[in-house]
Design an enzyme around this catalytic site. Structure first.
Site, mmCIF file in Angstrom:
data_model
loop_
_atom_site.group_PDB
_atom_site.id
_atom_site.type_symbol
_atom_site.label_atom_id
_atom_site.label_comp_id
_atom_site.label_asym_id
_atom_site.label_seq_id
_atom_site.Cartn_x
_atom_site.Cartn_y
_atom_site.Cartn_z
ATOM 1 C CG ASP A 85 40.307 42.538 33.632
ATOM 2 O OD1 ASP A 85 40.315 42.255 32.450
ATOM 3 O OD2 ASP A 85 40.928 41.842 34.465
ATOM 4 C CG HIS A 106 33.521 39.356 42.264
ATOM 5 N ND1 HIS A 106 33.493 40.240 43.499
ATOM 6 C CD2 HIS A 106 34.561 39.873 41.682
ATOM 7 C CE1 HIS A 106 34.454 40.917 43.612
ATOM 8 N NE2 HIS A 106 35.326 40.691 42.553
ATOM 9 C CG MET A 111 47.272 32.744 48.177
ATOM 10 S SD MET A 111 49.201 32.753 47.523
ATOM 11 C CE MET A 111 48.958 34.196 46.462
ATOM 12 N N PRO A 151 35.697 32.762 44.183
ATOM 13 C CG PRO A 151 37.089 33.693 42.459
ATOM 14 C CD PRO A 151 35.577 33.649 42.879
#
Lengths: 139, 476
Positions: free
Chosen positions: B95, B399, B376, B373
Site C-alpha cells: 500500500d 504510525h 476505533m 491513529p
C-alpha cells in the site's frame, strides 16, 4: 488440506494436495475462505487464466494475485477451477479454466480486501504423498 | 536474539552474522514482553533489513513495531545511493504511500449531536470502500489518471475537488517529484481507475472525532487544535494501483537482485541499487503511486466536506481545513547528516523537527505534525516531530497502535458480542460494509496506542500535542 495461520498483522495459510494441480486449487479455496464467511458454491460465469513464472513459488504468488484481481476488481468469485500446470523448459506455467459467481458482499459474508500474496515465508515443497505450500498475504 | 538496553526505551541489536549495521528499536517493558511472546520474529525481520547493501547505521523500528512480511512494521531504513545503497519495493510495502489525513473544523461536539446519525449515513454513502464497484459519481479517463500520477493532490484541487490551500498542509505538498506514469503497468492503471476516492477495507477508516486533551498548548495553537473541536481522520492508501506497482516490481527485483550480487535472506526484501535502471524505474512508479494516494485522500476530503454540508454542518467547504496529511509507507530521498539518503518507512511516519524547511511555515517552530491513529474505541494522538527524531531516527516516528490479536483471534473474541452496539453505548457510531471488518478491527485487537505514544514521547522521537476521541467510524 487447508490450515489457516495466525499471523498477527496479516493472514496466511498452509495448503496440501496430492498433486501440484490440487495444491494450487486448495490455495484458491483458502483465498476464498479469507474473503468470505460463506463462499459461494456454484456459479456459471467463466474465465480463463494463463500465467507463467520462473519457479513454482513465484507462480503460486502470481496465481493468488490474479485471483485477487478477479475478485476485487472484476467482481468474479472463482468457485471452481480446472488447473493444468504444464512443465516448460525454463519456467513454470499455469492454465486454469474458472467457473465463478458475481461478487455479492452481503450474501457471501465479505471479510475484507487482500492487498497481495507475499514472498515472505513462502514455500512450495514436495513431501511424501504430495505437495505442501505456505503463503502469507498482506490484508 | 541478542540485544542490549541503551536507555529507558531504546535497545540495540549489535551487528552480527550478515548484518551490515547495528539495529536499534524502541520499546517499553510491555512492548518488549510482546516481542518476546512472538519469539522476536519482528526483531529478526529488523536484523534481516540490516543485511541489505548500502544501509546507513542504524536500521530502526519505531515503538509500534510488529511482525510484517519482509520489513517489520514500524521499520525505518536509510540507504546511501553513493555507497551502493538499495531500494526495496517490499520495504515500502504494497500500500504505497498509505497514510492519514487530519481535517479540522470550527464545530464542537454539541453542533454534531442533533445530526450525528445522519452525518454517519452521509459519510458512509459518500466514501465507498471501493470493493466490487468503484465510485459512480466521479469518472476518470486514463489520461486524467496519468496527470494524477504526475501531480498528486493538486491535480484534483485544480479539478474542483478541494480548496486551493489544501496541498500546503500535505507532506511533500501532496506530490512526490520524479513520478513516472509510464513505469506503471496497464494492470495497475486498470485497478486504479475505478478506485480513486475509495477507502478500502482492513484497518482503513474515516473517523469523526473530538479533541479531548491538549498536552502542548503552543504546538496545538500552531496546528489550530483546541479542546472540544470536531476533527476528521482519514486512513487510506494507493488502493489496487499501489498494490499492483509493488507486485510488479517485487517480481522484477527478484530476478534483478542476483545480477547485482545482492543476497536475500527473505525474498520479500528483493532489492536493487538505487542507481540501477530497475531502481530508478521503481522509484518513478512508486512516486506515481504515492501521488495517487495523496489524490485519493484529497478526493475523500472533498466528499467528507460534501457530507458535512449535506447535513447543514458547514456552509463553505473551506470551513474544514486540512491540518496535515502524512504517509507511512514510502521511500523518500532526504538529507540527513549532510548526505542525500533514501529513507524507507514501512509503517513509520516522517517526523521532521522544529525549523525544518519541509515543514509548513505555520508549524515550523513547533515541528511537523505527526498523526498516530489508535483503535476505533479509544483514541488517536497528534504529536510533533522533534530534534530527537532528526538526530536518532532519520526524522521518523510511530504510525499507529499495532495489532495485538490476529484477525482470527479477534473474530473468535467478538463472536458472542455485538460490537456495533457496544461501541454505540460508548457514544461511537459505526458504519461498516460488514460485521467481519468491525469484529477484526475491535478495540481489543490493538495495543493501547497510548503506550506507543508514551514510548515515543519518552524516547524524545515525538512530542505529545493532543488526543482525539472517536464519535463516528466508517469502515470499508
Amino acid at each position: 488440506m487447508i490450515r489457516m495461520l495466525d499471523h498477527t498483522a496479516d493472514v496466511g495459510f498452509e495448503v496440501g494436495g496430492g498433486s501440484l494441480e490440487e495444491l494450487f486449487d486448495e490455495a484458491r479455496r483458502a483465498l476464498l475462505m479469507i474473503y468470505f464467511e460463506r463462499p459461494p458454491e456454484s456459479g456459471s460465469d467463466r474465465r480463463r487464466v494463463e500465467l507463467s513464472a520462473p519457479d513454482l513459488e513465484a507462480l503460486l504468488v502470481r496465481w493468488l494475485n490474479e485471483l485477487v484481481h478477479l475478485v476485487q476488481d472484476e467482481g468474479f468469485v472463482p468457485v471452481r477451477a480446472q488447473i493444468a500446470l504444464p512443465e516448460l523448459p525454463e519456467e513454470r506455467a499455469l492454465d486454469a479454466k474458472l467457473t465463478g459467481a458475481p461478487l455479492d458482499l452481503e450474501s457471501y459474508g465479505w471479510q475484507g480486501e487482500v492487498k497481495s500474496a507475499t514472498f515472505h515465508g513462502l514455500c512450495v515443497r514436495r513431501e511424501a504423498g504430495g505437495w505442501r505450500a505456505q503463503v502469507i498475504l498482506d490484508v | 536474539m541478542k540485544f542490549e538496553r541503551l536507555s529507558k526505551y531504546k535497545y540495540r541489536i549489535p551487528r552480527s552474522g550478515r548484518m551490515r549495521v547495528d539495529a536499534d528499536f524502541y520499546a517499553s517493558d510491555e512492548i518488549l514482553a510482546a516481542l518476546e511472546a512472538e519469539s522476536y520474529a519482528s526483531l529478526q525481520q529488523l536484523a534481516n533489513v540490516a543485511t541489505l547493501p548500502g544501509i546507513v547505521e542504524p536500521a530502526l523500528t519505531m515503538p509500534d513495531i510488529h511482525w510484517g512480511y519482509g520489513f517489520p512494521i514500524g521499520g525505518v531504513a536509510a540507504f546511501d545511493p553513493a555507497q551502493g545503497g538499495v531500494v526495496s519495493p517490499g520495504g515500502v510495502g504494497f500500500d504505497i504511500n498509505c497514510g492519514v489525513r487530519l481535517l479540522t473544523s470550527e464545530l464542537v461536539q454539541s453542533d454534531l449531536e442533533p445530526v450525528r446519525a445522519r452525518l454517519a449515513d452521509a459519510l458512509y454513502r459518500e466514501i465507498p470502500s471501493g470493493v466490487g464497484a468503484g465510485r459512480k459519481d466521479v469518472r476518470f479517463t486514463r489520461s486524467d489518471l496519468e496527470k494524477v500520477l504526475q501531480d498528486g493532490a493538486s491535480r484534483l484541487v485544480e479539478s474542483g475537488y478541494g480548496e486551493a490551500e489544501d496541498p500546503d498542509n500535505i507532506e511533500s505538498r501532496g506530490r512526490l517529484a520524479g513520478a513516472d506514469p509510464e513505469a506503471v503497468s496497464s494492470r495497475a492503471y486498470e485497478r486504479g481507475l475505478s478506485q480513486l476516492g475509495t477507502l478500502g477495507s482492513g484497518n482503513h477508516f474515516l473517523e469523526v472525532q473530538y479533541v479531548d486533551s491538549i498536552y502542548d498548548q503552543e504546538a496545538a495553537t500552531a496546528y489550530g487544535l483546541r479542546e472540544g473541536q470536531i476533527t476528521v481522520l482519514i486512513h487510506s492508501g494507493s488502493r489496487g494501483l499501489g498494490h499492483q506497482v509493488c507486485q510488479d516490481y517485487v517480481e522484477r527485483f527478484l530476478s534483478a537482485a542476483p545480477r547485482y550480487g545482492i543476497e536475500l535472506v527473505d525474498r520479500q526484501l528483493a532489492a536493487a541499487p538505487i542507481q540501477s535502471s530497475e531502481g530508478r524505474a521503481y522509484l518513478g512508479a512508486m512516486a506515481a503511486a504515492a501521488n495517487y494516494a495523496f489524490a485519493n485522500r484529497q478526493l475523500m476530503t472533498h466528499f467528507t466536506r460534501e457530507a458535512f454540508a449535506s447535513v447543514g454542518l458547514i456552509s463553505r467547504r473551506g470551513e474544514m481545513r486540512v491540518l496535515y496529511d502524512l504517509a507511512h509507507n514510502n521511500a523518500k530521498l532526504e538529507e540527513h547528516g549532510g548526505r542525500g539518503l533514501l529513507v524507507h518507512r514501512k509503517g513509520a511516519t516522517r517526523a521532521f523537527g522544529p525549523g525544518n524547511p519541509d515543514v509548513p511555515e505555520q508549524y515550523r517552530a513547533a515541528g511537523q505534525p505527526v498523526l498516530v491513529p489508535g483503535d476505533m474505541g479509544r483514541y488517536s494522538f497528534v504529536l510533533a516531530g522533534t530534534e530527537g527524531s532528526m538526530r536518532e531516527t532519520f526524522g521518523s516516528s510511530a504510525h499507529g497502535a499495532g495489532r495485538r490479536l490476529s484477525r482470527n483471534q479477534a473474530k473468535k473474541l467478538a463472536r458472542e458480542r455485538n460490537l456495533v452496539k457496544e461501541l454505540e453505548s460508548q457514544g461511537i457510531l459505526i458504519r461498516a460494509a460488514g460485521r467481519a471488518t468491525v469484529d477484526e478491527e475491535m478495540p481489543e485487537a490493538y495495543k493501547d496506542v497510548a503506550d506507543v505514544v508514551e514510548v515515543t514521547h519518552g524516547a524524545g522521537i515525538g512530542r505529545k500535542v493532543a488526543r482525539l476521541r472517536p464519535l463516528i467510524v466508517v469502515k470499508g
